[in-house]
Enzyme design. Sequence first.
Site, PDB file in Angstrom:
ATOM      1  N   ARG A 298      24.867 -16.437 119.614  1.00 19.30           N
ATOM      2  CA  ARG A 298      25.437 -17.185 118.501  1.00 19.30           C
ATOM      3  C   ARG A 298      25.013 -18.663 118.536  1.00 19.30           C
ATOM      4  O   ARG A 298      24.986 -19.340 117.522  1.00 19.30           O
ATOM      5  CB  ARG A 298      26.965 -17.085 118.540  1.00 19.30           C
ATOM      6  CG  ARG A 298      27.605 -17.313 117.175  1.00 19.30           C
ATOM      7  CD  ARG A 298      29.115 -17.174 117.252  1.00 19.30           C
ATOM      8  NE  ARG A 298      29.721 -18.366 117.808  1.00 19.30           N
ATOM      9  CZ  ARG A 298      30.738 -18.381 118.667  1.00 19.30           C
ATOM     10  NH1 ARG A 298      31.268 -17.252 119.104  1.00 19.30           N
ATOM     11  NH2 ARG A 298      31.230 -19.517 119.108  1.00 19.30           N
TER      12      ARG A 298
ATOM     13  N   TYR B 107      20.751 -25.886  91.922  1.00 14.80           N
ATOM     14  CA  TYR B 107      21.199 -24.518  92.177  1.00 14.80           C
ATOM     15  C   TYR B 107      22.719 -24.438  92.024  1.00 14.80           C
ATOM     16  O   TYR B 107      23.441 -25.162  92.720  1.00 14.80           O
ATOM     17  CB  TYR B 107      20.756 -24.082  93.575  1.00 14.80           C
ATOM     18  CG  TYR B 107      21.240 -22.711  93.952  1.00 14.80           C
ATOM     19  CD1 TYR B 107      20.851 -21.592  93.210  1.00 14.80           C
ATOM     20  CD2 TYR B 107      22.102 -22.512  95.019  1.00 14.80           C
ATOM     21  CE1 TYR B 107      21.309 -20.328  93.535  1.00 14.80           C
ATOM     22  CE2 TYR B 107      22.554 -21.251  95.359  1.00 14.80           C
ATOM     23  CZ  TYR B 107      22.160 -20.158  94.619  1.00 14.80           C
ATOM     24  OH  TYR B 107      22.613 -18.911  94.939  1.00 14.80           O
TER      25      TYR B 107
ATOM     26  N   ASP C 273      17.290 -30.481  99.052  1.00 14.68           N
ATOM     27  CA  ASP C 273      17.028 -29.049  99.034  1.00 14.68           C
ATOM     28  C   ASP C 273      15.629 -28.882  98.445  1.00 14.68           C
ATOM     29  O   ASP C 273      15.420 -29.073  97.248  1.00 14.68           O
ATOM     30  CB  ASP C 273      18.092 -28.347  98.178  1.00 14.68           C
ATOM     31  CG  ASP C 273      17.864 -26.835  98.080  1.00 14.68           C
ATOM     32  OD1 ASP C 273      16.738 -26.371  98.322  1.00 14.68           O
ATOM     33  OD2 ASP C 273      18.832 -26.124  97.738  1.00 14.68           O
TER      34      ASP C 273
ATOM     35  N   LYS D 190      13.637 -17.581  99.999  1.00 12.30           N
ATOM     36  CA  LYS D 190      12.692 -17.741  98.880  1.00 12.30           C
ATOM     37  C   LYS D 190      11.256 -17.885  99.411  1.00 12.30           C
ATOM     38  O   LYS D 190      10.734 -16.936  99.949  1.00 12.30           O
ATOM     39  CB  LYS D 190      13.128 -18.939  98.030  1.00 12.30           C
ATOM     40  CG  LYS D 190      14.638 -18.990  97.746  1.00 12.30           C
ATOM     41  CD  LYS D 190      15.142 -17.843  96.881  1.00 12.30           C
ATOM     42  CE  LYS D 190      16.665 -17.735  96.831  1.00 12.30           C
ATOM     43  NZ  LYS D 190      17.386 -18.938  96.429  1.00 12.30           N
TER      44      LYS D 190
HETATM   45  C1  LIG Z   1      18.698 -19.462  96.541  1.00  9.27           C
HETATM   46  C2  LIG Z   1      18.917 -20.899  96.687  1.00  9.27           C
HETATM   47  C3  LIG Z   1      19.909 -21.397  97.545  1.00  9.27           C
HETATM   48  C4  LIG Z   1      20.859 -20.479  98.300  1.00  9.27           C
HETATM   49  O1  LIG Z   1      20.176 -19.758  99.284  1.00  9.27           O
HETATM   50  P1  LIG Z   1      20.638 -18.325  99.853  1.00  9.27           P
HETATM   51  O2  LIG Z   1      19.603 -18.014 100.866  1.00  9.27           O
HETATM   52  O3  LIG Z   1      20.662 -17.364  98.681  1.00  9.27           O
HETATM   53  O4  LIG Z   1      22.014 -18.511 100.426  1.00  9.27           O
HETATM   54  C5  LIG Z   1      20.015 -22.761  97.703  1.00  9.27           C
HETATM   55  N1  LIG Z   1      19.198 -23.611  97.023  1.00  9.27           N
HETATM   56  C6  LIG Z   1      18.261 -23.165  96.178  1.00  9.27           C
HETATM   57  C7  LIG Z   1      17.399 -24.145  95.453  1.00  9.27           C
HETATM   58  C8  LIG Z   1      18.087 -21.796  95.969  1.00  9.27           C
HETATM   59  O5  LIG Z   1      17.136 -21.377  95.114  1.00  9.27           O
END
Ligand SMILES: *Cc1c(COP(=O)(O)O)cnc(C)c1O
Length: 330
Positions: free
Chosen positions: A23, A75, A136, A161
């Site tokens: 963990r 997002y 992000d 992604k």
């Molecule tokens: C999909 C996404 C998230 C969230 O990510 P998960 O892996 O689905 O929890 C955060 N920021 C952006 C820009 C995203 O496209």
Amino acid sequence: MTVERATIQPYVDGVPGRFFYQRYDHPSAAAAEEELGALEGGRALVFASGSAATTAVALGLLAPGVAVAVAEGCYFGTTSLLRRFEPWGVEVVEFDQTGEPPAGADLVWLEAPSNPFLSFPDLAAAAAHPGIVVVDATASSPVLLRPLEHGADVVLHSATKYLGGHSDLLAGVLATRDEERYTRLKEVRGATGSIAAPDVAALLLRSLKTLELRVRRQSETALELARRLAAHPAVTTVRYPGLGDPRAARWLDGGFGGLLSFDVADAEAALRVERRVRTILNATSLGGVETTIEARRRWEGERVPEGLLRLSVGIEDVELLWADLEQALG
Ligand SMILES: *Cc1c(COP(=O)(O)O)cnc(C)c1O
């Protein structure tokens, strides 16, 4: 690719080594973090999802009375997740990230570019702001943008992604250059049990080998499709970084990422496109090698136009994708 799945590792002479309980840390995570840290120019941590990484930032860097300024149109899951901290005394305000962040913000949350509006943050204005800056950069990937080099304090990815790239893993990443913040975020990850599992971390490491190839190809194809969509009579708006923005013209040399969005007349027209696509998958998410499209209204409600379709361009042949879009729009 060997994956060490044991949750425990014996102590040596009564002393726990770096890896003693999964963990907190494990060899596959460490290997992926080494690679991700080099890509971002900082120290990286892998999480069970992008949202788990967002949660770690919130638990590690926020406190009652703190004000968070989050990019408008980013997002939708990020804004709603941060708003869950409001009952604990965190103030959340939205702002236009193409300009200066609000003066009183203690933490500034940017998205480069935003999903699904494709707005691009003013990174210089944020770096000049006294607050902690989190970027992000999921939709850019480190191939196109390394936010730590532009003054960001923490960079976040949904590795689900582009970093993962094959729609077969769920993971998140944080990277920072600040040792103290790194330690704090790692402690939160250990306390909440939100580290990526060994198999996932190993798959992520595999994916990084082709990251640059994938993103370059996806960017070139996305730019070409954005240009063709902009000239299509059934399309009213196309959003793609640099398109129609003379300041960002340099991005149009090779494209900037595989994500774009465009509007058709209304919800009915959007649904028609979703039902008609054949090569392109009518599915959610983005960043995979297979192209996906979906109307975002079903998830995001009124904050997006009813005819908005988000297109995540994969690595298929551009003519094949255009033929599919044309027949679906026709
Ligand atoms: C999909 C996404 C998230 C969230 O990510 P998960 O892996 O689905 O929890 C955060 N920021 C952006 C820009 C995203 O496209």
